[in-house]
Enzyme design. Structure first.
Site, PDB file in Angstrom:
ATOM      1  N   HIS B  13      24.581   3.317 -72.652  1.00 42.77           N
ATOM      2  CA  HIS B  13      25.627   3.409 -71.629  1.00 42.77           C
ATOM      3  C   HIS B  13      25.561   2.282 -70.606  1.00 42.77           C
ATOM      4  O   HIS B  13      26.574   1.689 -70.262  1.00 42.77           O
ATOM      5  CB  HIS B  13      25.530   4.763 -70.922  1.00 42.77           C
ATOM      6  CG  HIS B  13      26.659   5.005 -69.961  1.00 42.77           C
ATOM      7  ND1 HIS B  13      26.678   4.448 -68.694  1.00 42.77           N
ATOM      8  CD2 HIS B  13      27.800   5.696 -70.082  1.00 42.77           C
ATOM      9  CE1 HIS B  13      27.798   4.813 -68.090  1.00 42.77           C
ATOM     10  NE2 HIS B  13      28.492   5.578 -68.904  1.00 42.77           N
ATOM     11  N   ALA B  75      24.573  12.798 -76.538  1.00 41.52           N
ATOM     12  CA  ALA B  75      25.584  13.650 -77.164  1.00 41.52           C
ATOM     13  C   ALA B  75      26.900  12.898 -77.277  1.00 41.52           C
ATOM     14  O   ALA B  75      27.075  11.817 -76.719  1.00 41.52           O
ATOM     15  CB  ALA B  75      25.775  14.931 -76.342  1.00 41.52           C
ATOM     16  N   GLY B  77      30.458  12.444 -76.285  1.00 42.14           N
ATOM     17  CA  GLY B  77      31.460  12.736 -75.271  1.00 42.14           C
ATOM     18  C   GLY B  77      32.570  11.714 -75.375  1.00 42.14           C
ATOM     19  O   GLY B  77      32.743  11.063 -76.406  1.00 42.14           O
ATOM     20  N   HIS B  79      32.854   8.772 -74.209  1.00 45.73           N
ATOM     21  CA  HIS B  79      32.433   7.392 -74.469  1.00 45.73           C
ATOM     22  C   HIS B  79      32.321   7.121 -75.966  1.00 45.73           C
ATOM     23  O   HIS B  79      32.718   6.062 -76.436  1.00 45.73           O
ATOM     24  CB  HIS B  79      31.079   7.111 -73.809  1.00 45.73           C
ATOM     25  CG  HIS B  79      31.154   7.065 -72.314  1.00 45.73           C
ATOM     26  ND1 HIS B  79      32.210   6.521 -71.637  1.00 45.73           N
ATOM     27  CD2 HIS B  79      30.288   7.491 -71.363  1.00 45.73           C
ATOM     28  CE1 HIS B  79      32.001   6.604 -70.330  1.00 45.73           C
ATOM     29  NE2 HIS B  79      30.844   7.209 -70.148  1.00 45.73           N
TER      30      HIS B  79
END
Lengths: 128, 128
Positions: B13, B75, B77, B79
């Site tokens: 991220h 997980a 999501g 993104h």
């Protein structure tokens, strides 16, 4: 904390997509199966319920006096360095009879990094 | 893709805190050590460099024709479900001669969930 902690909170970020919670629910179920004697709860920073205070309040209300918070974050960023300590400080003040510990992020655990690396190598193929 | 992929991108991220990159750098170093024959690069969605297109462009420029992207996210999501496919679609259009695959999130890998559960149980104490 004791060698055997009775309150276990798995703390994840949260997301709008309900499917996002699945890996965390899977981890919770694995830990619950191995520790039927403990209170094992998921909690979220944002966007999902319950929030961390709600989960800790419920465990404390059940009489548990030691709680460990396991941040299910890949790495230590602002959420774990700034947000989490503030939330936990408030919870310690609210529950002076409960010891609340904070563990490092998942990405600080060598065995987890090994498992991630093994997955990558299994998928991309072994070395020369 | 081939049994042995030569282009490996670890996609994380990103965060403002430089220390946030450490677990991902550790995984990259483990994979590089096991696959000295491959191009193994970290890339980020935001806040850190290089971005994913930059990493893929560099690997493609080196002549590699197969790249696997491993999302180092806990997980799935928004993104991974929305942002990543759009970025990769643009990269496939930019590099039609390169096959680019996307792997699931870390939290979809059973062995990783087992390693995380084992860490929690080791830390909180074994079952009854």
């Amino acid at each position: 904390l004791s060698a055997k902690v009775q309150g276990i909170v798995l703390f994840a970020h949260g997301a709008r997509d309900p499917a996002w919670a699945r890996p965390f629910e899977a981890i919770r179920d694995l830990v619950r199966a191995a520790r039927p004697d403990a209170r094992v709860e998921l909690a979220f920073l944002e966007l999902m319920q319950p929030a961390l205070p709600e989960a800790v309040n419920a465990i404390a209300a059940s009489g548990v006096r030691e709680i460990l918070v396991f941040p299910l974050f890949m790495a230590q960023g602002g959420h774990l360095k700034k947000d989490l300590p503030v939330i936990v400080e408030g919870l310690r003040n609210a529950h002076p009879q409960v010891r609340i510990g904070i563990e490092p992020a998942v990405g600080e655990v060598p065995e987890v990094l090994d498992a991630i690396s093994a997955w990558i190598l299994d998928t991309a193929g072994p070395g020369p």
